[in-house]
Scaffold this motif. Structure first.
Motif, mmCIF file in Angstrom:
data_model
loop_
_atom_site.group_PDB
_atom_site.id
_atom_site.type_symbol
_atom_site.label_atom_id
_atom_site.label_comp_id
_atom_site.label_asym_id
_atom_site.label_seq_id
_atom_site.Cartn_x
_atom_site.Cartn_y
_atom_site.Cartn_z
ATOM 1 N N GLN A 69 0.831 -1.212 0.000
ATOM 2 C CA GLN A 69 0.000 0.000 0.000
ATOM 3 C C GLN A 69 0.867 1.265 0.000
ATOM 4 O O GLN A 69 0.534 2.266 0.635
ATOM 5 N N ALA A 70 2.002 1.184 -0.715
ATOM 6 C CA ALA A 70 2.929 2.320 -0.779
ATOM 7 C C ALA A 70 2.828 3.013 -2.135
ATOM 8 O O ALA A 70 3.834 3.344 -2.765
ATOM 9 N N GLY A 129 4.029 6.351 8.897
ATOM 10 C CA GLY A 129 3.285 5.350 8.128
ATOM 11 C C GLY A 129 3.956 5.019 6.811
ATOM 12 O O GLY A 129 3.972 3.855 6.378
ATOM 13 N N GLN A 130 4.522 6.024 6.142
ATOM 14 C CA GLN A 130 5.223 5.781 4.877
ATOM 15 C C GLN A 130 6.474 4.938 5.105
ATOM 16 O O GLN A 130 6.767 4.031 4.319
ATOM 17 N N ARG A 131 7.192 5.215 6.186
ATOM 18 C CA ARG A 131 8.390 4.415 6.484
ATOM 19 C C ARG A 131 8.010 2.965 6.743
ATOM 20 O O ARG A 131 8.698 2.047 6.289
ATOM 21 N N GLN A 132 6.900 2.757 7.466
ATOM 22 C CA GLN A 132 6.482 1.386 7.744
ATOM 23 C C GLN A 132 6.120 0.648 6.455
ATOM 24 O O GLN A 132 6.505 -0.509 6.255
ATOM 25 N N ARG A 133 5.411 1.322 5.561
ATOM 26 C CA ARG A 133 5.024 0.661 4.309
ATOM 27 C C ARG A 133 6.223 0.366 3.423
ATOM 28 O O ARG A 133 6.285 -0.686 2.777
ATOM 29 N N LEU A 134 7.201 1.268 3.410
ATOM 30 C CA LEU A 134 8.425 1.009 2.635
ATOM 31 C C LEU A 134 9.217 -0.146 3.257
ATOM 32 O O LEU A 134 9.808 -0.965 2.530
ATOM 33 N N SER A 135 9.224 -0.233 4.573
ATOM 34 C CA SER A 135 9.913 -1.346 5.242
ATOM 35 C C SER A 135 9.223 -2.671 4.935
ATOM 36 O O SER A 135 9.883 -3.697 4.739
ATOM 37 N N ILE A 136 7.893 -2.642 4.892
ATOM 38 C CA ILE A 136 7.140 -3.859 4.544
ATOM 39 C C ILE A 136 7.417 -4.253 3.100
ATOM 40 O O ILE A 136 7.626 -5.436 2.792
ATOM 41 N N ALA A 137 7.440 -3.275 2.203
ATOM 42 C CA ALA A 137 7.748 -3.558 0.795
ATOM 43 C C ALA A 137 9.137 -4.156 0.659
ATOM 44 O O ALA A 137 9.359 -5.086 -0.139
ATOM 45 N N ARG A 138 10.091 -3.644 1.417
ATOM 46 C CA ARG A 138 11.462 -4.183 1.382
ATOM 47 C C ARG A 138 11.471 -5.654 1.803
ATOM 48 O O ARG A 138 12.151 -6.481 1.201
ATOM 49 N N ALA A 139 10.697 -5.992 2.843
ATOM 50 C CA ALA A 139 10.626 -7.384 3.293
ATOM 51 C C ALA A 139 9.968 -8.271 2.249
ATOM 52 O O ALA A 139 10.376 -9.429 2.030
ATOM 53 N N LEU A 140 8.969 -7.733 1.555
ATOM 54 C CA LEU A 140 8.259 -8.526 0.542
ATOM 55 C C LEU A 140 9.110 -8.780 -0.699
ATOM 56 O O LEU A 140 8.788 -9.665 -1.497
ATOM 57 N N MET A 141 10.182 -7.999 -0.879
ATOM 58 C CA MET A 141 11.090 -8.249 -2.002
ATOM 59 C C MET A 141 11.826 -9.572 -1.836
ATOM 60 O O MET A 141 12.352 -10.137 -2.784
ATOM 61 N N LYS A 172 -7.992 1.702 7.614
ATOM 62 C CA LYS A 172 -8.298 1.350 6.235
ATOM 63 C C LYS A 172 -7.071 0.778 5.530
ATOM 64 O O LYS A 172 -7.137 -0.266 4.867
ATOM 65 N N THR A 173 -5.927 1.443 5.683
ATOM 66 C CA THR A 173 -4.686 0.972 5.056
ATOM 67 C C THR A 173 -4.248 -0.349 5.674
ATOM 68 O O THR A 173 -3.787 -1.260 4.975
ATOM 69 N N ASP A 174 -4.413 -0.462 6.984
ATOM 70 C CA ASP A 174 -4.069 -1.694 7.696
ATOM 71 C C ASP A 174 -4.852 -2.873 7.116
ATOM 72 O O ASP A 174 -4.287 -3.924 6.786
ATOM 73 N N ALA A 175 -6.153 -2.701 6.959
ATOM 74 C CA ALA A 175 -7.002 -3.782 6.444
ATOM 75 C C ALA A 175 -6.648 -4.129 5.003
ATOM 76 O O ALA A 175 -6.556 -5.313 4.627
ATOM 77 N N ALA A 176 -6.429 -3.112 4.156
ATOM 78 C CA ALA A 176 -6.068 -3.357 2.751
ATOM 79 C C ALA A 176 -4.731 -4.083 2.652
ATOM 80 O O ALA A 176 -4.557 -4.987 1.825
ATOM 81 N N LEU A 177 -3.779 -3.707 3.487
ATOM 82 C CA LEU A 177 -2.451 -4.335 3.472
ATOM 83 C C LEU A 177 -2.550 -5.796 3.885
ATOM 84 O O LEU A 177 -1.957 -6.683 3.243
ATOM 85 N N ARG A 178 -3.318 -6.089 4.935
ATOM 86 C CA ARG A 178 -3.438 -7.481 5.391
ATOM 87 C C ARG A 178 -4.132 -8.354 4.349
ATOM 88 O O ARG A 178 -3.772 -9.523 4.172
ATOM 89 N N ARG A 179 -5.104 -7.783 3.629
ATOM 90 C CA ARG A 179 -5.763 -8.550 2.560
ATOM 91 C C ARG A 179 -4.779 -8.872 1.437
ATOM 92 O O ARG A 179 -4.750 -9.981 0.907
ATOM 93 N N ALA A 180 -3.945 -7.888 1.082
ATOM 94 C CA ALA A 180 -2.964 -8.091 0.005
ATOM 95 C C ALA A 180 -1.885 -9.087 0.420
ATOM 96 O O ALA A 180 -1.354 -9.827 -0.426
ATOM 97 N N LEU A 181 -1.573 -9.135 1.718
ATOM 98 C CA LEU A 181 -0.522 -10.037 2.188
ATOM 99 C C LEU A 181 -0.927 -11.505 2.097
ATOM 100 O O LEU A 181 -0.072 -12.381 1.984
ATOM 101 N N VAL A 182 -2.224 -11.775 2.130
ATOM 102 C CA VAL A 182 -2.702 -13.163 2.121
ATOM 103 C C VAL A 182 -2.201 -13.892 0.885
ATOM 104 O O VAL A 182 -1.626 -14.992 0.967
#
Length: 585
Positions: free
Chosen positions: A455-456, A480-492, A510-520
């Motif tokens: 969600q970045a 929040g932007q730093r957290q999303r970039l850190s999550i994206a880095r882990a997903l790489m 809202k972003t939390d819920a969308a991110l968790r759905r995408a992570l599934v």
């Protein structure tokens, strides 16, 4: 000193060449006074022009040898010192990478920076000065006094006596200076720590109007350093004055005794200048050497501090590598394969009286999401650190893909885990360079996909997109932007286990819920461990571990825990009431 010898050993050829060049430099310097005296005593006294020309040519050769040796020796000494300091810095950094959290806390960030930068600069400058000023001293003293004795034995004895007196003064001064330099290095550490705290915490200081308090604290630290530095400078001034006084006394003594010896026809008049030059040369080097020697205790203190880091045996050490089963297409067939498991795992910090975590028993399975929740200080983040082997269990075991993590190399273990830390940290560079921490060979499409899942999407709105500048720590982005970039880095990273350590705390619901759905979909072939404070983040986890004071007091789904676990129910009730209050406002 053992540390210095250890890092000089790989450069032994350069050491030998440097010392040889310095020896040639000193040899040329020592030959000039005798050649000059011989040219005056024989050539000029007899009017032998050929002898004067030959003597001048020899003097020119000796001068060129000395000058060439001085220039080359300076270059080689600087190169040797730079190589040794670089190698020690590398060793300190490499060793620090192997440290556990407890190991690193023994030194602290400020001290590690000082040891790597300031201390190594001191060592580097000391090596250069020692090669140029201290190592030549024995050779110059012995050969200089010997050549003075060849001219006249009484002059040689006078020179030896003056040299001995100056050497005694130098040794006494150095012994007294050593403790002060040791204290200076500790004060530099303290200054570094206080400055870092003041700069990093400047907003907090201003918010609590503590500017004057911090000024007093800094002034106290700076004053302590200034007091010790003044003592050192006073010592330098005393040594400097005493050395120049003795040089002048030696000059007068040589001229007086030399005049008497010439009057007694025991030596020729030009020989006085040769002895005088030897006296000034030796005394100059003694004075320079004692100035350098005064700094050597500080250099030794710096080497000792570096040795403390380099020689420390890490608390966490590699075992024999136990490889995980192949990933990829076979992942679906494995179904609920256990990726990480805690088997009666207990952990206690070395300086603690009680267990931080006690008797943990749960498993993270492939294709499932495990969540950990508990009050602050319950040990949630320590669970992640045990999986990553930032700490080792003190009892029981932690296994990864059916292998005890202590039997694996740290590299192979962490290569299979993607981790988003509690405090999102970005490195200075670009968005792309940060994402490539997870996958060095990542394409632009892969990076954009990871950003989309995390969600970045704000990255696409930046003028430079993936090449947008990132400040140190990511301070030019919001939390929040730093957290999303850190999550994206882990997903790489294509990992067997994804750990999110309170990584959604700065996100709106809202972003939390969308991110968790995408992570599934993104993590369907891996196990997921979410450490969270908010119930809403972990409602749909396959299993939730409830911690209280380091003990598992509940394990199950949200519905099961709401029915059977009073601690979980209390957390849920408090957050739901808070959420209702927020809605009303």
């Amino acid at each position: 000193m053992r540390l210095l010898l250890r890092f000089l050993r790989p450069h032994k050829k350069l050491v030998a060449i440097t010392l040889l060049v310095v020896l040639l430099d000193n040899t040329g310097t020592l030959l000039v006074p005798t050649m000059l005296a011989n040219m005056v005593n024989t050539g000029i006294a007899t009017g032998d022009f050929n002898h004067i020309v030959q003597g001048g040519a020899l003097m020119l050769g000796a001068s060129m040898l000395a000058s060439g040796g001085a220039i080359t020796g300076t270059y080689l000494a600087a190169r040797l010192a730079s190589n040794v300091a670089r190698d020690i810095r590398d060793a300190i950094y490499e060793r620090s990478l192997a440290f556990s959290n407890s190991d690193f806390e023994r030194f602290g960030t400020g001290s590690m920076i000082t040891r790597s930068l300031n201390d190594m600069n001191v060592v580097q400058q000391s090596i250069i000065a020692t090669i140029q000023m201290v190592l030549p001293l024995p050779f110059l003293c012995i050969v200089g006094i010997f050549m003075a004795c060849l001219i006249d034995w009484q002059m040689g004895m006078l020179l030896a006596a003056v040299t001995a007196v100056v050497m005694v003064i130098a040794v006494v001064t150095i012994v007294n200076a050593a403790p002060i330099f040791m204290r200076l290095q500790k004060l530099i550490d303290r200054m570094n720590v206080v400055l870092r705290e003041s700069i990093i915490g400047v907003r907090v200081i201003r918010a609590f109007t503590k500017e004057r308090h911090e000024e007093r604290r800094l002034d106290e630290v700076f004053s302590d350093y200034a007091s010790s530095a003044i003592k050192v400078n006073m010592m330098f001034a005393g040594v400097d004055a005493a050395s120049f006084f003795l040089m002048n006394i030696a000059e007068v003594a040589v001229l007086w005794l030399g005049g008497n010896r010439v009057g007694a026809h025991a030596m020729e008049i030009a020989s006085i200048s040769a002895v005088l030059e030897y006296a000034m040369l030796i005394l100059f080097y003694i004075m320079a050497a004692q100035m350098v020697a005064l700094t050597l205790p500080r250099a030794k203190a710096c080497l000792d501090r570096a040795s403390e880091v380099v020689d420390l045996v890490p608390e966490i050490r590699d075992g024999a590598d136990a490889a995980c089963a192949a990933k990829g297409a076979a992942a679906d067939a494995r179904g609920n394969e256990a990726v990480a498991a805690f088997d009666h795992a207990t952990f206690k910090f070395s300086d603690a009286d009680e267990d931080t975590l006690h008797d943990l028993n749960f498993t993270c399975r492939r294709g499932q999401t495990t969540a950990i929740i508990g009050s602050t200080g319950s040990g949630k983040s320590t669970v992640a650190k045990l999986l990553l082997r930032f700490h080792d269990v003190t009892d029981g075991s932690v296994s990864f893909c059916d292998a005890d993590v202590r039997a694996m190399t740290q590299e192979s273990l962490r290569d299979r885990i993607a981790y988003v830390p509690q405090k999102a940290w970005l490195f200075s560079g670009t968005v792309a360079s940060n994402l490539r921490f997870g996958n060095e060979g990542a394409t632009e499409d892969e990076m954009r996909h990871a950003l989309e899942v995390a969600q970045a999407g704000f990255v696409d709105e930046l003028p430079d997109g993936l090449q947008a500048r990132v400040a140190q720590g990511g301070t030019n982005f919001s939390g929040g932007q730093r957290q999303r970039l850190s999550i994206a880095r882990a997903l790489m990273k294509h990992a067997d286990l994804y750990i999110f350590d309170d990584s959604f705390s700065a996100l709106d619901f809202k972003t939390d819920a969308a991110l968790r759905r995408a992570l599934v979909d993104e993590t369907r072939d891996a196990a997921v461990l979410i450490i969270a404070q908010r119930i809403s983040t972990i409602l749909h986890a396959d299993q939730i571990v409830v911690l209280k004071d380091g003990v598992v007091v509940g394990l199950g789904t949200h519905e099961e825990l709401m029915r059977d676990c009073a601690v979980y129910r209390a957390i849920a009730d408090s957050q739901m009431k808070g959420g209702a209050g927020d809605d009303q406002r």
